[in-house]
Design an enzyme around this catalytic site. Structure first.
Site, mmCIF file in Angstrom:
data_model
loop_
_atom_site.group_PDB
_atom_site.id
_atom_site.type_symbol
_atom_site.label_atom_id
_atom_site.label_comp_id
_atom_site.label_asym_id
_atom_site.label_seq_id
_atom_site.Cartn_x
_atom_site.Cartn_y
_atom_site.Cartn_z
ATOM 1 N N LYS A 169 0.862 -1.370 0.110
ATOM 2 C CA LYS A 169 -0.037 0.190 0.071
ATOM 3 C C LYS A 169 0.744 1.561 0.220
ATOM 4 C CE LYS A 169 -4.238 -1.482 2.297
ATOM 5 N NZ LYS A 169 -5.133 -1.595 4.144
ATOM 6 N N ASN A 210 -7.710 -3.550 9.798
ATOM 7 C CA ASN A 210 -7.666 -2.889 10.817
ATOM 8 C C ASN A 210 -8.023 -3.333 12.313
ATOM 9 O OD1 ASN A 210 -7.018 -1.141 7.993
ATOM 10 N ND2 ASN A 210 -8.973 -1.399 7.576
ATOM 11 N N GLU A 240 0.974 -1.863 17.195
ATOM 12 C CA GLU A 240 0.538 -3.203 16.055
ATOM 13 C C GLU A 240 1.178 -4.429 16.189
ATOM 14 O OE1 GLU A 240 -0.854 -1.618 13.485
ATOM 15 O OE2 GLU A 240 -0.841 0.334 13.953
ATOM 16 N N ARG A 261 -8.352 -9.139 4.098
ATOM 17 C CA ARG A 261 -7.017 -8.084 4.622
ATOM 18 C C ARG A 261 -7.396 -6.733 5.698
ATOM 19 N NH1 ARG A 261 -1.970 -5.436 0.658
ATOM 20 N NH2 ARG A 261 -1.567 -3.746 2.651
ATOM 21 N N HIS A 307 -8.904 5.878 14.390
ATOM 22 C CA HIS A 307 -8.795 7.245 13.741
ATOM 23 C C HIS A 307 -10.044 8.528 14.043
ATOM 24 C CE1 HIS A 307 -8.120 4.145 9.365
ATOM 25 N NE2 HIS A 307 -6.155 4.758 10.396
ATOM 26 N N HIS A 312 -9.118 0.539 14.387
ATOM 27 C CA HIS A 312 -8.329 1.032 13.481
ATOM 28 C C HIS A 312 -9.826 1.924 13.163
ATOM 29 C CE1 HIS A 312 -4.898 -1.080 12.866
ATOM 30 N NE2 HIS A 312 -4.121 0.081 11.841
ATOM 31 N N HIS A 343 -0.288 7.019 15.776
ATOM 32 C CA HIS A 343 -1.798 6.573 15.091
ATOM 33 C C HIS A 343 -1.628 5.260 15.963
ATOM 34 C CE1 HIS A 343 -3.262 4.306 12.479
ATOM 35 N NE2 HIS A 343 -2.698 3.186 12.235
HETATM 36 P P1 NAD Z 1 6.598 8.042 10.395
HETATM 37 O O1 NAD Z 1 7.286 7.882 8.841
HETATM 38 O O2 NAD Z 1 6.721 10.053 10.412
HETATM 39 O O3 NAD Z 1 7.741 8.192 11.324
HETATM 40 C C1 NAD Z 1 7.897 8.468 12.455
HETATM 41 C C2 NAD Z 1 9.287 9.588 13.633
HETATM 42 O O4 NAD Z 1 10.344 9.176 13.859
HETATM 43 C C3 NAD Z 1 9.566 10.817 12.583
HETATM 44 O O5 NAD Z 1 9.987 11.438 13.062
HETATM 45 C C4 NAD Z 1 10.610 10.094 11.747
HETATM 46 O O6 NAD Z 1 11.519 10.886 11.317
HETATM 47 C C5 NAD Z 1 11.737 9.571 13.140
HETATM 48 N N1 NAD Z 1 12.382 8.275 12.279
HETATM 49 C C6 NAD Z 1 12.020 7.563 11.952
HETATM 50 N N2 NAD Z 1 12.630 6.288 12.413
HETATM 51 C C7 NAD Z 1 14.105 6.477 13.049
HETATM 52 C C8 NAD Z 1 15.129 6.080 13.340
HETATM 53 N N3 NAD Z 1 15.503 4.651 13.471
HETATM 54 N N4 NAD Z 1 15.159 6.777 14.617
HETATM 55 C C9 NAD Z 1 15.006 8.394 15.392
HETATM 56 N N5 NAD Z 1 14.301 8.878 14.386
HETATM 57 C C10 NAD Z 1 13.620 7.816 13.309
HETATM 58 O O7 NAD Z 1 6.027 7.640 10.830
HETATM 59 P P2 NAD Z 1 5.107 5.742 11.306
HETATM 60 O O8 NAD Z 1 4.722 5.768 12.472
HETATM 61 O O9 NAD Z 1 6.794 5.516 10.821
HETATM 62 O O10 NAD Z 1 5.034 5.434 9.525
HETATM 63 C C11 NAD Z 1 3.208 6.385 9.878
HETATM 64 C C12 NAD Z 1 2.598 6.358 8.254
HETATM 65 O O11 NAD Z 1 2.575 5.272 7.501
HETATM 66 C C13 NAD Z 1 1.862 7.319 8.327
HETATM 67 O O12 NAD Z 1 2.341 7.751 7.233
HETATM 68 C C14 NAD Z 1 0.369 5.740 7.447
HETATM 69 O O13 NAD Z 1 -0.141 6.589 7.298
HETATM 70 C C15 NAD Z 1 1.138 5.225 7.114
HETATM 71 N N6 NAD Z 1 0.514 3.794 7.177
HETATM 72 C C16 NAD Z 1 1.005 2.686 6.354
HETATM 73 C C17 NAD Z 1 0.224 1.458 6.276
HETATM 74 C C18 NAD Z 1 0.597 0.737 4.865
HETATM 75 O O14 NAD Z 1 0.426 -0.708 5.107
HETATM 76 N N7 NAD Z 1 1.095 1.149 3.529
HETATM 77 C C19 NAD Z 1 0.273 0.789 6.747
HETATM 78 C C20 NAD Z 1 0.878 2.329 8.516
HETATM 79 C C21 NAD Z 1 0.404 3.536 8.346
HETATM 80 N N1 GLY Z 2 -1.866 -1.344 7.539
HETATM 81 C C1 GLY Z 2 -3.401 -2.195 6.724
HETATM 82 C C2 GLY Z 2 -2.877 -2.795 5.414
HETATM 83 O O1 GLY Z 2 -1.603 -2.678 5.523
HETATM 84 O O2 GLY Z 2 -3.906 -3.718 5.037
#
Ligand code: NAD
Ligand code: GLY
Length: 361
Positions: free
Chosen positions: A141, A243, A183, A239, A250, A246, A263
């Site tokens: 995704k 959620n 998670e 899938r 949300h 969630h 989140h």
């Molecule tokens: P993020 O990418 O914003 O990272 C969180 C914070 O940690 C940021 O400030 C980042 O710079 C910092 N950071 C990252 N790695 C680090 C490290 N090793 N050391 C120090 N700092 C570090 O947040 P996240 O929680 O990783 O991801 C959230 C995003 O993921 C949202 O946009 C959400 O929509 C998306 N998401 C996508 C899916 C998917 O299936 N594609 C699933 C869940 C969430």
């Molecule tokens: N984070 C939910 C999915 O990947 O479907």
């Protein structure tokens, strides 16, 4: 520990490698890169910590690095356009590869940019947050946010490789780390009672970020994520179980204007709300909800909303999330630990009543 998982999706299949020291190991990275042109995408927080390892591993390749400002508010079409501009400057061909080094924001954005450049080039996920390792980097995704909502524009675009280097979690801020643990707990809660037991027994080691324990938790989580994605890549059915918590979460995120709760924190509270509703509907034992709350608390996560919430407002937001005006909701609830299911036709008034316990109306 170093482990490898297969994501068998035919020609879109790939491997997920989990272990220590992976970013500095040139072999798996170089083996997955088909051409010589590489764009490394990261942000201004993560790059100073880890980009040099990747750049060294790729010595000799035609490499360009793009750094974005940190934060969800940069997960935009404008940032994607910056990446496409850099790919144009690199003269990137169809066999170029984009590497996404960072959390879910960088992974989602990088994957989306890669999906669009020349109608799709390879991309490799190098997740550096726990959330990205156990959730967003696996499953394809990708997307960006619009002012109208999160992840409104995107594509299913599978990576060519995922390298989850556990060492990077040592620098993750404590709150972000704990949010990722929510998670991990989710996989136990929805699919795997034995894993849930294991998490209960290893809560202290997880809180201390013990690398071996963490690697095992990431591996088990990724196994579940992978299995679901393989069975239902496009989220036509099961899938959606991912959620769990969630829809409630949300709504809490929206009420907090996306600044009050991370989140994962909202998901932790949301899972407790889902467990409570399940018990009230006679679907699941109350004791399982108590165990869920206890485990989340042991991992330093919130289990109740930070401030009183009007139940009807919450349910309104849940309806919006589900894009329905009906007085019946489709929710992921559970029959107990390890047994989540999709339930259609849950009466909105039952949800209001369940949320009303310690809330204002
Ligand atoms: P993020 O990418 O914003 O990272 C969180 C914070 O940690 C940021 O400030 C980042 O710079 C910092 N950071 C990252 N790695 C680090 C490290 N090793 N050391 C120090 N700092 C570090 O947040 P996240 O929680 O990783 O991801 C959230 C995003 O993921 C949202 O946009 C959400 O929509 C998306 N998401 C996508 C899916 C998917 O299936 N594609 C699933 C869940 C969430
Ligand atoms: N984070 C939910 C999915 O990947 O479907």
């Amino acid at each position: 520990m170093s482990a490898e998982l297969e994501v068998p999706l035919g020609e879109r299949g790939y491997r997920v490698r989990i272990g220590q020291g992976l970013l500095a190991d040139p072999d798996p990275l170089r083996a997955a890169i088909r051409g010589r042109q590489v764009l490394l995408l990261s942000n201004t927080t993560v790059a100073p910590l880890y980009a040099a390892r990747v750049e060294t591993a790729l010595t000799g390749m035609q490499l360009r690095t793009v750094l974005l400002e940190d934060g969800e508010r940069h997960k935009t079409v404008e940032s994607a356009a910056r990446i496409w501009q850099a790919l144009a400057e690199l003269g990137a061909q169809r066999n170029a590869t984009l590497l996404a080094l960072g959390g879910g924001v960088i992974g989602d954005l990088g994957g989306f940019a890669a999906a669009c450049w020349m109608r799709g080039i390879d991309f490799i996920q190098l997740p550096t947050t726990l959330l990205a390792m156990v959730d967003s980097s696996v499953g394809g995704k990708t997307g960006v946010n619009l002012p109208q909502g999160k992840n409104l524009v995107g594509a299913f675009w599978q990576p060519r490789l995922v390298l989850a280097d556990i060492d990077t979690l040592a620098t993750l801020p404590a709150r972000e780390y704990r949010a990722g643990l929510a998670e991990v707990v989710k996989y136990g809660a929805i699919f795997d009672a034995a894993f849930f037991d294991w998490l209960e027994r290893h809560a202290d080691a997880l809180s201390a970020r013990a690398p071996e324990t963490l690697a095992q938790a990431v591996l088990r989580s990724c196994r579940h994520k992978t299995a679901v994605v393989v069975r239902d890549e496009r989220e036509n059915g099961e899938r959606a179980l991912l959620n769990f918590g969630h829809t409630f979460g949300h709504a809490l995120e929206t009420l907090g204007d996306y600044s009050l709760l991370l989140h994962g924190e909202a998901v932790a509270i949301g899972m407790c709300m889902a467990a409570q509703l399940s018990a009230e509907l006679g679907l699941a034992p109350t004791a399982d909800g108590a165990r869920l709350r206890e485990l989340l608390r042991a991992l330093g996560l919130p289990t109740t909303r930070p401030s009183p919430v009007a139940p009807r407002r919450m349910v309104e937001l849940m309806r919006l999330d589900k894009k329905t005006l009906s007085d019946r909701l489709r929710l992921i609830l559970w029959r107990g630990i390890g047994r989540a299911e999709i339930f259609d036709g849950i009466d909105a008034e039952a949800v209001v009543a369940s949320l009303a316990d310690d809330a204002i109306d």
